[in-house]
Design an enzyme around this catalytic site. Structure first.
Site, PDB file in Angstrom:
ATOM      1  N   GLU A   1     -14.372  -4.497   6.228  1.00 27.32           N
ATOM      2  CA  GLU A   1     -14.299  -3.338   7.111  1.00 27.32           C
ATOM      3  C   GLU A   1     -14.951  -3.621   8.469  1.00 27.32           C
ATOM      4  O   GLU A   1     -14.471  -3.162   9.505  1.00 27.32           O
ATOM      5  CB  GLU A   1     -14.977  -2.135   6.448  1.00 27.32           C
TER       6      GLU A   1
ATOM      7  N   SER B   1       0.833  -1.195   0.000  1.00 28.80           N
ATOM      8  CA  SER B   1       0.000   0.000   0.000  1.00 28.80           C
ATOM      9  C   SER B   1       0.866   1.241   0.000  1.00 28.80           C
ATOM     10  O   SER B   1       1.849   1.320   0.741  1.00 28.80           O
ATOM     11  CB  SER B   1      -0.933   0.015   1.212  1.00 28.80           C
TER      12      SER B   1
ATOM     13  N   GLY C   1      -3.153   4.309   9.177  1.00 31.80           N
ATOM     14  CA  GLY C   1      -3.540   4.971  10.408  1.00 31.80           C
ATOM     15  C   GLY C   1      -3.615   6.482  10.308  1.00 31.80           C
ATOM     16  O   GLY C   1      -3.631   7.172  11.325  1.00 31.80           O
TER      17      GLY C   1
ATOM     18  N   LEU D   1      -6.919   7.843   5.926  1.00 28.14           N
ATOM     19  CA  LEU D   1      -7.002   7.953   4.471  1.00 28.14           C
ATOM     20  C   LEU D   1      -7.599   6.710   3.826  1.00 28.14           C
ATOM     21  O   LEU D   1      -7.471   6.511   2.613  1.00 28.14           O
ATOM     22  CB  LEU D   1      -5.612   8.234   3.894  1.00 28.14           C
TER      23      LEU D   1
ATOM     24  N   ASP E   1     -15.804   4.732   3.270  1.00 29.81           N
ATOM     25  CA  ASP E   1     -14.441   4.490   2.790  1.00 29.81           C
ATOM     26  C   ASP E   1     -14.416   3.435   1.692  1.00 29.81           C
ATOM     27  O   ASP E   1     -13.808   3.628   0.630  1.00 29.81           O
ATOM     28  CB  ASP E   1     -13.538   4.043   3.943  1.00 29.81           C
TER      29      ASP E   1
END
Length: 475
Positions: free
Chosen positions: A229, A173, A178, A181, A240
């Protein structure tokens, strides 16, 4: 559920690549490695007010997560999750996993089901298989690793079956973890898309795919990304993963927490230049949300006025972006969007959720005079975003970046409003110098690539996005 076959007659679930003529790392022609990718997100307008029933606009950013899936030979009955950015590398024996519980009719979910809550029996069945994940790591690292493993196993066992081929799932990624974003949602989207592709329940993406079909595919990915999630966050808003799947931007509003939120996709949201600054100041979302709640209890009328003002800012931005004559190259349009960002930040300061480091970022941008700045997310630390003026001079941008780095902050030049979930099948990138074919992405090189630049260079051959395909939804 259908067996996750990769052999078989030709269909449109995955595109069939032309055989490259250049020599490359050999892989099984029936099970080529492939990749999925999904973006992070920022809240552009409306944070905190959205918790109190007001609107918010969230948009995709060009920082992304990437998942490389490599199928093993039939004799290797293992599944591995490798996430080098957080130091996670774990392997499970496929036949030892709790398939019978996940296949029980009382608990089994089909790929087309809409899952709105986690099954406690299934979560319980996973627990023994988490015990061996990073047992000697410090508590916070182990918690992070086991959270990622929980998400992976829940999705893998829900969507797969015991005849699933041995595979390696390798994650990278470029999104700061954290920092508010959407890094976890981006990873959940990558996993969801990859598993649905492996079980042949997604068509495309391909050039001639009808928009309505693409919309259905995106909804399917989004539903299972939301499950991922929930594994990490318990009761996520869903914004998100929705932005990460569809890209561009959404207008999000939730007036009743007992009902699903209202989500309006902003398909025409323009790609805008953005400077994202991570202050590296740790913060607690729960603490900042509670701070606003306490202020509302103490000064209900004043706080409600501020929240209503933020709502009006968000709606004004939506009206501007949705207007038929909006031109993102028009300096006056950018000026209006930027002015609304400045106002939004000031109102968040009034709620007490900013931080000296966030305000310092704004001071630096204002001093150079090349954009408009606000905090993004919960505040109290984390990140700030600066919408850059269309005519920003490179020298001034480099001057600002130097000042930001001198403060000890991390900065990213990114784009607002880009693509959502994408697929690279097979995992071959074509270099500009190559007439035909390309190079297969090597697993170890992928895991060892250094930083954002190293990962992006490897997966896009220096910015060449040829081969990557994205679903285009209706509307």
């Amino acid at each position: 559920m259908a067996s996750p076959k990769v052999n078989g007659t030709e269909d449109h679930s995955l595109p069939v690549p032309m055989r490259p003529r250049r020599e490359r790392k050999p892989s099984s022609p029936m099970n080529p490695a492939f990749m999925t990718s999904a973006p992070g997100k920022v809240i552009v307008y409306g944070e905190h007010a959205v918790v109190h029933g007001k609107a918010a606009i969230a948009a995709a950013i060009s920082l992304r997560s990437y998942l490389l899936v490599e199928t093993l030979s039939k004799s290797k009955r293992t599944v591995s999750l490798r996430f080098s950015d957080i130091g996670l590398d774990h392997t499970w024996e496929i036949d030892s996993l709790p398939w019978s519980i996940f296949a029980d009719p009382d608990h089994k979910k089909m790929y087309y089901d809409r899952v709105t809550s986690l099954d406690s029996h299934l979560i319980g069945a996973i627990q023994p298989h988490l015990a061996s994940v990073s047992p000697d790591a410090p508590p916070e690292i182990r918690k992070q690793h086991q959270g990622a493993a929980t998400t992976f196993l829940y999705l893998f066992l829900s969507l797969g079956n015991q005849s699933f081929p041995g595979s390696i799932y390798a994650l990278r990624s470029t999104i700061p973890i954290g920092a508010g974003l959407g890094s976890s949602a981006s990873i959940s989207v990558c996993l969801s898309a990859a598993l649905l592709l492996q079980i042949r329940t997604l068509a495309g993406p391909h050039q001639d795919q009808p928009p309505d079909e693409a919309t259905l595919q995106l909804e399917r990915i989004n539903h299972w990304a939301f499950v991922g999630e929930m594994c990490l966050h318990g009761n996520p808003s869903g914004v998100d993963n929705t932005v990460s799947v569809g890209g561009k931007a959404v207008l999000f509003k939730r007036t009743n927490y007992n009902k699903p939120p209202t989500v309006t996709h902003l398909r025409t949201f323009p790609e805008l230049p953005l400077l994202l600054v991570n202050t590296k100041q740790t913060r607690s979302t729960a603490k900042e949300v509670a701070k606003v709640g306490a202020l509302k209890e103490k000064l209900p009328e004043v706080t409600e006025l501020i929240l209503n003002a933020i709502d009006r800012v968000t709606e004004s931005a939506h009206e501007l972006l949705a207007s038929t004559n909006f031109d993102d190259k028009d300096p006056h349009a950018a000026q209006k969007l930027g002015a609304l960002m400045n106002i939004n930040h000031g109102l968040l300061v009034s709620l007490g959720v900013s931080h000296p480091k966030l305000d310092r970022v704004r001071e630096l941008v204002d001093a150079v005079g090349i954009g408009w700045t606000k905090l993004t997310g919960a505040g109290g630390g984390g990140s700030a975003i600066a919408l850059l003026k269309p005519d920003t001079e490179v020298e001034k941008l480099r001057d600002l970046e130097a000042r930001i780095e001198k403060e000890g902050f991390e900065r990213f030049e990114t784009t607002l409003g880009g693509d959502g979930v994408g697929v690279l099948f097979p995992a071959i990138v074509k270099h500009d110098s190559a007439e035909e074919g390309g190079d297969e992405i090597d697993m170890e090189k992928f895991l060892q690539a250094e930083g954002e630049a190293g990962v992006e260079e490897l997966v896009s051959a220096g910015g060449n996005k040829e081969g990557w395909k994205f679903w285009r939804a209706a509307g």
